[in-house]
Design a protein around this motif. Structure first.
Motif, PDB file in Angstrom:
ATOM      1  N   GLY A  68      32.347  29.456   7.413  1.00 59.77           N
ATOM      2  CA  GLY A  68      33.629  29.608   8.512  1.00 59.77           C
ATOM      3  C   GLY A  68      34.321  30.407   8.379  1.00 59.77           C
ATOM      4  N   GLY A  69      34.433  31.308   6.628  1.00 62.40           N
ATOM      5  CA  GLY A  69      35.116  32.440   7.542  1.00 62.40           C
ATOM      6  C   GLY A  69      36.277  31.972   6.083  1.00 62.40           C
ATOM      7  N   LYS A  70      36.824  30.997   5.870  1.00 58.71           N
ATOM      8  CA  LYS A  70      37.483  31.222   4.725  1.00 58.71           C
ATOM      9  C   LYS A  70      37.931  30.927   3.400  1.00 58.71           C
ATOM     10  N   HIS A  71      38.640  31.855   3.335  1.00 62.19           N
ATOM     11  CA  HIS A  71      39.072  31.811   1.500  1.00 62.19           C
ATOM     12  C   HIS A  71      39.029  30.873   1.018  1.00 62.19           C
ATOM     13  N   HIS A  72      38.810  30.771  -0.724  1.00 59.87           N
ATOM     14  CA  HIS A  72      39.187  29.984  -0.934  1.00 59.87           C
ATOM     15  C   HIS A  72      40.514  29.419  -1.929  1.00 59.87           C
TER      16      HIS A  72
ATOM     17  N   LYS B 299       0.587  -1.159   0.087  1.00 60.65           N
ATOM     18  CA  LYS B 299       0.070   0.084   0.349  1.00 60.65           C
ATOM     19  C   LYS B 299       0.686   1.556   0.365  1.00 60.65           C
ATOM     20  N   SER B 300       1.685   0.938   0.328  1.00 56.74           N
ATOM     21  CA  SER B 300       3.697   1.960   0.316  1.00 56.74           C
ATOM     22  C   SER B 300       3.563   2.550  -1.244  1.00 56.74           C
ATOM     23  N   ILE B 301       3.772   4.112  -1.347  1.00 51.21           N
ATOM     24  CA  ILE B 301       5.445   4.160  -2.130  1.00 51.21           C
ATOM     25  C   ILE B 301       6.251   4.632  -1.491  1.00 51.21           C
ATOM     26  N   TYR B 302       7.702   3.850  -2.189  1.00 53.48           N
ATOM     27  CA  TYR B 302       8.546   4.360  -1.715  1.00 53.48           C
ATOM     28  C   TYR B 302       9.429   4.999  -2.919  1.00 53.48           C
ATOM     29  N   TYR B 303       9.483   6.361  -2.496  1.00 51.88           N
ATOM     30  CA  TYR B 303      10.567   7.245  -2.959  1.00 51.88           C
ATOM     31  C   TYR B 303      12.404   7.256  -3.523  1.00 51.88           C
ATOM     32  N   GLN B 304      13.552   6.925  -4.059  1.00 47.51           N
ATOM     33  CA  GLN B 304      14.478   7.479  -4.534  1.00 47.51           C
ATOM     34  C   GLN B 304      14.992   7.431  -5.108  1.00 47.51           C
ATOM     35  N   LEU B 305      16.029   7.764  -5.246  1.00 51.60           N
ATOM     36  CA  LEU B 305      16.563   8.722  -6.318  1.00 51.60           C
ATOM     37  C   LEU B 305      16.896   8.001  -7.444  1.00 51.60           C
ATOM     38  N   ASN B 306      15.996   9.250  -8.489  1.00 56.00           N
ATOM     39  CA  ASN B 306      16.279   8.729  -9.548  1.00 56.00           C
ATOM     40  C   ASN B 306      17.684   9.235 -10.381  1.00 56.00           C
ATOM     41  N   ASP B 307      18.830   9.697 -10.188  1.00 57.07           N
ATOM     42  CA  ASP B 307      19.765  10.656 -10.662  1.00 57.07           C
ATOM     43  C   ASP B 307      20.393  10.864  -8.768  1.00 57.07           C
ATOM     44  N   PRO B 308      21.001  10.159  -8.972  1.00 57.21           N
ATOM     45  CA  PRO B 308      21.867   9.790  -7.825  1.00 57.21           C
ATOM     46  C   PRO B 308      22.546  11.025  -7.757  1.00 57.21           C
ATOM     47  N   HIS B 309      23.733  12.214  -9.459  1.00 58.08           N
ATOM     48  CA  HIS B 309      24.847  12.265  -9.462  1.00 58.08           C
ATOM     49  C   HIS B 309      24.334  14.187  -9.098  1.00 58.08           C
ATOM     50  N   ILE B 310      22.716  13.801  -9.281  1.00 56.19           N
ATOM     51  CA  ILE B 310      22.471  15.433  -8.555  1.00 56.19           C
ATOM     52  C   ILE B 310      23.322  15.761  -6.963  1.00 56.19           C
ATOM     53  N   LEU B 311      23.350  14.426  -6.312  1.00 56.53           N
ATOM     54  CA  LEU B 311      23.343  15.142  -5.092  1.00 56.53           C
ATOM     55  C   LEU B 311      25.101  15.481  -4.964  1.00 56.53           C
ATOM     56  N   ASP B 312      25.640  15.283  -6.334  1.00 57.36           N
ATOM     57  CA  ASP B 312      26.814  15.690  -6.135  1.00 57.36           C
ATOM     58  C   ASP B 312      27.041  17.162  -6.072  1.00 57.36           C
ATOM     59  N   ILE B 313      25.796  17.939  -6.780  1.00 61.57           N
ATOM     60  CA  ILE B 313      25.773  19.227  -7.160  1.00 61.57           C
ATOM     61  C   ILE B 313      25.174  19.539  -5.415  1.00 61.57           C
ATOM     62  N   VAL B 314      24.510  18.895  -5.022  1.00 64.41           N
ATOM     63  CA  VAL B 314      23.771  19.536  -4.002  1.00 64.41           C
ATOM     64  C   VAL B 314      25.294  19.736  -2.791  1.00 64.41           C
ATOM     65  N   ASN B 315      25.911  18.603  -2.721  1.00 61.97           N
ATOM     66  CA  ASN B 315      28.029  17.953  -1.770  1.00 61.97           C
ATOM     67  C   ASN B 315      28.358  19.439  -2.148  1.00 61.97           C
ATOM     68  N   GLU B 316      28.870  19.656  -3.243  1.00 61.53           N
ATOM     69  CA  GLU B 316      29.734  20.519  -3.157  1.00 61.53           C
ATOM     70  C   GLU B 316      28.754  22.104  -3.055  1.00 61.53           C
ATOM     71  N   ALA B 317      27.680  22.511  -3.548  1.00 55.82           N
ATOM     72  CA  ALA B 317      26.891  23.688  -2.637  1.00 55.82           C
ATOM     73  C   ALA B 317      26.986  23.811  -0.994  1.00 55.82           C
ATOM     74  N   VAL B 318      26.873  22.408  -0.578  1.00 54.65           N
ATOM     75  CA  VAL B 318      26.345  22.403   0.636  1.00 54.65           C
ATOM     76  C   VAL B 318      28.340  22.728   2.015  1.00 54.65           C
ATOM     77  N   GLN B 319      29.084  21.763   0.599  1.00 54.32           N
ATOM     78  CA  GLN B 319      31.061  22.656   0.728  1.00 54.32           C
ATOM     79  C   GLN B 319      31.127  23.722   0.762  1.00 54.32           C
ATOM     80  N   HIS B 320      30.610  24.114  -0.374  1.00 57.37           N
ATOM     81  CA  HIS B 320      31.097  26.201  -0.460  1.00 57.37           C
ATOM     82  C   HIS B 320      30.613  26.531   1.212  1.00 57.37           C
ATOM     83  N   SER B 321      28.689  26.461   1.633  1.00 62.13           N
ATOM     84  CA  SER B 321      27.980  26.773   2.156  1.00 62.13           C
ATOM     85  C   SER B 321      28.965  26.626   3.787  1.00 62.13           C
TER      86      SER B 321
END
Length: 107
Positions: free
Chosen positions: A101-105, A74-96
């Motif tokens: 943290g006040g660090k310079h590039h 009776k349940s619908i389960y969701y999963q990533l259809n495009d796992p490499h989208i998390l590369d974008i998310v992780n890069e953005a979080v890392q940049h944030s």
């Protein structure tokens, strides 16, 4: 990294993806779906959101092929259809983290 000349249609689609990712709840959903499939109730509890809001955001993500859904009983389960989208998310979080943290590039 060298930026090559890219088809404008690809730029438009990339812009749409960034618009989709601009919603913090959608980002959290994608991160939560990284390692396992979840149903609306599980995501709702995990994110402390109303089930209707979770369902709405999942339908948006599904429409744009970022998540997929499969019925199990009776349940619908969701999963990533495009796992490499998390590369974008992780890069953005890392940049944030870097910026907050006040660090310079290069540090």
């Amino acid at each position: 990294m060298e930026v090559k000349k890219v088809n404008n249609d690809y730029i438009d689609e990339a812009s749409l993806i960034f618009k989709l990712l601009s919603n913090p709840n959608r980002l959290k959903m994608l991160v939560n779906l990284e390692n396992k499939s979840m149903n609306v109730n599980e995501l709702s509890n995990q994110l402390n959101m109303e089930q209707s809001a979770v369902s709405h955001q999942l339908s948006v993500l599904k429409k744009h092929q970022l998540v997929d859904a499969n019925r199990n009983g009776k349940s619908i389960y969701y999963q990533l259809n495009d796992p490499h989208i998390l590369d974008i998310v992780n890069e953005a979080v890392q940049h944030s983290s870097h910026v907050m943290g006040g660090k310079h590039h290069g540090e």
